[in-house]
Enzyme design. Structure first.
Site, PDB file in Angstrom:
ATOM      1  CB  SER A 136      28.125  23.159  18.195  1.00  0.00           C
ATOM      2  OG  SER A 136      26.866  22.588  18.412  1.00  0.00           O
ATOM      3  CG  ASP A 265      21.493  28.016  18.482  1.00  0.00           C
ATOM      4  OD1 ASP A 265      20.990  27.100  17.823  1.00  0.00           O
ATOM      5  OD2 ASP A 265      22.693  28.028  18.815  1.00  0.00           O
ATOM      6  CG  HIS A 294      23.779  25.835  16.140  1.00  0.00           C
ATOM      7  ND1 HIS A 294      23.783  25.834  17.515  1.00  0.00           N
ATOM      8  CD2 HIS A 294      24.653  24.865  15.766  1.00  0.00           C
ATOM      9  CE1 HIS A 294      24.606  24.902  17.963  1.00  0.00           C
ATOM     10  NE2 HIS A 294      25.154  24.302  16.915  1.00  0.00           N
TER      11      HIS A 294
END
Length: 333
Positions: A136, A265, A294
């Site tokens: 991320s 996501d 995610h």
């Protein structure tokens, strides 16, 4: 190795929440080290020794408000150990459990600390393959670091893998700041901790920020405009997003890079993914699966869930390390 989503996790939010909160995770023993920085601050890193001094070293960067103790980091560490790698898990400033000394935090575009860590570990054992992996926000940092430096990297840097990267920060912030129950859940999960850190910083540095604005920052754009931008030299939240988004740096990547994303996501809209930029760069492979959430990518059954993206990343990085071991160092060292 194709991804087959777990049928018992219905939809991207269930996949995301399980991956972040509910997953079982191994507890490999890591040794904490504190590294002093040239600016007077410090970084805490957690290290797992490899089976030999020449074993590849995996450098891991966690996501927003994560740390080296995050379940996904520990899961990756365990897989790296199984493949004969050493690991160094970086804690971004303010994320190790100890407040940093300077009036600043970490952010999505801060590559200076990563560069210092890479240079230090490359100098420890010249010639040892160095691999990068980011989740991320940490993935955004890794891609931006690779892209802005192009060939000007230590020769030991062999390649990287990133998972669920918010390549376009403005687009992702706008999506999370929008209406809806799950947007609120994700937004508050992150912003609650970020606001708390900013308020603690104000106690140590009175007048540094507008306290009322910090307390009232209920969106990412508001927080980034009130805290992230002024603390780190950006003119506004928009300036921060523009200069820090890794999408604009994909074209400059000059090491093998695998980017794993899910089209469902809930934090990263599919139209923010750099399909065109990745397609034009032979060093970059963008692997976008239809499902995965995610940093989720769970497959298998509920009693023995399998975290596909982490396994796929380690598989890719192991192959990169093998090729690097048989080849001379890349230029730029």
């Amino acid at each position: 190795m194709d991804y087959r989503p777990a049928r018992w996790l219905k939809g991207p939010n269930a996949m995301t929440v399980f991956g972040a909160v509910l997953r079982p995770w191994p507890r490999p023993r890591l040794e904490r080290e504190r590294w002093e920085l040239p600016d007077g601050d410090f970084l805490d890193v957690d290290r797992l020794a490899g089976p030999s001094p020449r074993a590849p070293l995996l450098l891991v960067c966690h996501g927003l408000e994560g740390s080296s103790r995050a379940a996904y980091v520990r899961g990756l560490v365990a897989r790296a150990r199984e493949r004969g790698m050493g690991v160094l898990a970086l804690n971004f400033r303010s994320c190790s459990g100890s407040p940093n000394r300077l009036p600043r935090f970490y952010h999505s575009g801060e590559t200076g600390d990563l560069a210092l860590v890479v240079e230090r570990v490359a100098a420890e054992r010249p010639g040892r393959p160095l691999l990068l992996c980011g989740f991320s926000l940490g993935g955004n940092v890794v891609v931006k670091y690779l892209g802005e430096r192009k060939d000007r990297l230590p020769g030991e840097v062999a390649g990287a893998a990133v998972i669920s990267v918010p390549f376009d920060l403005a687009r992702c912030a706008a999506a999370l700041d929008g209406p809806g129950f799950w947007n609120w859940v994700y937004r508050e999960r992150f912003l609650r901790g970020l606001r708390r850190k900013a308020l603690l910083l104000l106690r140590r540095f009175p007048g540094l920020l507008d306290e009322g604005a910090v307390r009232g920052s209920g969106t990412f754009r508001a927080f980034d405009g009130t805290v992230t931008a002024p603390l780190h030299g950006f003119g506004s939240a928009e300036d921060y997003y523009t200069r820090s988004s890794s999408r604009g740096f994909v074209a400059g990547v000059r090491r093998p890079l695998l980017a794993i994303s899910a089209l469902d996501d809930p934090l990263v809209p599919p139209d923010s993914l750099p399909f065109e930029e990745a397609g034009a760069n032979p060093f970059v492979t963008l692997l976008a699966t239809p499902a995965g959430g995610h940093v989720g990518f769970v497959s298998g059954g509920p009693l023995r869930p399998f975290h596909w993206a982490e396994a796929r990343a380690i598989e890719f990085l192991a192959s990169v390390a093998e090729r690097a071991a048989d080849a001379p160092l890349a230029s730029g060292s």
